[in-house]
Enzyme design. Sequence first.
Site, mmCIF file in Angstrom:
data_model
loop_
_atom_site.group_PDB
_atom_site.id
_atom_site.type_symbol
_atom_site.label_atom_id
_atom_site.label_comp_id
_atom_site.label_asym_id
_atom_site.label_seq_id
_atom_site.Cartn_x
_atom_site.Cartn_y
_atom_site.Cartn_z
ATOM 1 N N GLU A 318 0.784 -1.235 0.000
ATOM 2 C CA GLU A 318 0.000 0.000 0.000
ATOM 3 C C GLU A 318 0.819 1.290 0.000
ATOM 4 O O GLU A 318 0.632 2.155 0.843
ATOM 5 C CB GLU A 318 -0.942 0.003 1.220
ATOM 6 C CG GLU A 318 -1.920 -1.144 1.199
ATOM 7 C CD GLU A 318 -2.872 -1.129 2.395
ATOM 8 O OE1 GLU A 318 -4.072 -1.312 2.158
ATOM 9 O OE2 GLU A 318 -2.426 -0.941 3.542
ATOM 10 N N VAL A 319 1.687 1.396 -0.968
ATOM 11 C CA VAL A 319 2.397 2.665 -1.146
ATOM 12 C C VAL A 319 1.585 3.482 -2.142
ATOM 13 O O VAL A 319 1.432 3.067 -3.283
ATOM 14 C CB VAL A 319 3.823 2.424 -1.692
ATOM 15 C CG1 VAL A 319 4.572 3.734 -1.813
ATOM 16 C CG2 VAL A 319 4.573 1.432 -0.819
#
Length: 687
Positions: A318-319
């Site tokens: 989840e960047v």
Amino acid sequence: MRVLLLVLALVSVFVSSAIPQIQHTLSLVPMPADVQMGTGQLLIDPSFSVAITGHTDVRLQRAVDRFLSDLRRLTGMLPLDMKPADSPYATLVILSGTGGKDIEELGEDESYKLEINNSAATLSAATTLGTMRGLETLLQLVEMTPNGFAVPAVAIQDKPRFPWRGLMIDVSRHFIPLDVLKRNLDGMATVKLNVFHWHLSDNQGFRVESKKFPKLQGLGSDGLYYTQDEVRDLIGYAGDRGIRVVPEFDMPGHSTAWFVGYPELASGPGPYAIERQWGIFDPAIDPTQERTYKFLDDLIGEMATLFPDQFFHIGGDEVNGKQWDANPKIQAFMRLHDLKSNQDLQAYFNKRVQLIVTKHGKTTLGWDEVLHPDLPKSIVIQSWRGQDSLAAAAKQGYRGLLSYGYYLDLIWPASRHYAIDPMSGAAANLTPEESQRVLGGEACMWSEYVSPENVDSRIWPRAAAIAERLWSPQNVTDVNSMYSRLDEISRRLDWLGLTHNSSYALMLRRIAGTDDISSLRVLADVVEPVKDYTREETAPAVPTSATPLNRVVDAVRPESTTARHFTELVDALLAGQASPETKAEMIALLHQWRDNQTNLQPVLDKSFLLKEVAPLSRDLSALGGTGLNALDYLDRSELAPDDWKTEQLGLIEQAKTQKGQLLLMVAPSVQKLVEASAGHAASLVAK
Ligand code: ACM
């Protein structure tokens, strides 16, 4: 002493042979690979003794001590001196092959053979690890009988289906103290889970002491972190139970807490504060500067020494890339290095970090976002966004773990987790060689909505269903059997000190402000927290780490046993298979629900924490009445009128909507009764 043991053993045989045979359903979780029932049983009485033959070492001796201590807890035979005894006259003879590796390794032999007859038990295993697994099975076999505590005569040959059977606990969103982790490790050992994945850092906290970078925990944890001594203590505790400890340092996203002390690592200007809310946030490590890698080399080096396990989790999930998009220097770097997307930039970062991890002697593990052809085949992929990435990784030559479907924070029923097999979906079509790369899976306990008080109840007993999926043969899939064994194992875990059951009544008593929670329990027993991420979406105010977790939604179980049981009763009735007792039980429940509102209202009036459940109580009352009316129609073989049916279905629909972030789990079964009473099922009802 030997003579005395022999005499006692003979007494046991004599007593056993006088006992009528009981048909056993063994409450083992996970179900062993092969079980052959014998006849009779071995009494567990004060003469019980253990002998270790073959290899022995301190870890095995501690395991036996722990076994005896657990046996005392399970039987209450506290003052009895159940010391290890000499072979061959002991009640339990352990034949252990070797001690196994000093630092437990992935894929070590965990198999064991347990043979129990009327006079003795023999446990043999190639390694101490296998012996430990067998001792847990033996403990689970202990049962109450009219003649004393006993284990049934049985021959078990057992080994795990997958070598990696994990539980991840997020200690960043809410800090989970060491003693709470330890009791959960006890639970893991009970169900033969063998990897504790410690999610140690995230936006909301960096939870381990770094001596090299003390501002990580100093400014990034609110003082809630584990010292290195505590980490070693926990690793030793886990190791004694045959559990590996894999640390996770989530990067380059999920890392705000790092930047509070070290803003120079970030891709945006800062300053940074510990994140108090939940979700995906913009801050990310700057992958373009050399000092990032110098820092990570030092930190990973320090942590690689602290954590002895072969595997080192670098997160990678989840960047959102927003800080990278907004940083001209990073954009210039991407152009210079022909990195076309943020995914490419992250792969560049992962590759560099992977080299550092390798340099420090470890194998890199990451969430499925790290899957990228630029990464070497040695890395392990933890699949969480869908099952397909597991198969994709295996096809490309990567080893993988399944966590998709095993997220305990989604508050799914055990049956739903149980139905998910690492080798199903796209993985079902893998070649044998590719299948070997599927190492197993991990249950994940993300901690946005858990505290030390209720974390056990979010993990147990549901994690035991996942443990079975990962240990037992693939064809062990009977859901009813799983639930009945889960109920039993859940009770067993109480004796070992887990609080998944005990915290429930305690929390309800605090919520009610009184010890008389009988009517509150009637309601609380049939509601469950909202599912998936609805807790976030329906929150009365933006949830933060300061939001108290003291509401009914925090106390009630993820899965209502009462509702599941009621569903079984209704299904039996509508299938024409209800006995008079079944029907009587159903009617008693419906009566109880219908009448509960009157009893509960005065309790509700006294507690601000109970205001939000008042509508649920009214709904439950109405559902009870509706169910009784439907049964009346069915009983009289009279078709319920359409307008009544329409009205009731409207009421039921309304009752199904969340209130106080809770769901009334009996509504769907009452709906079935209403539909049957107005349909054609009347003739099915057994009189
Ligand atoms: C994850 O759930 N973000 C791995």
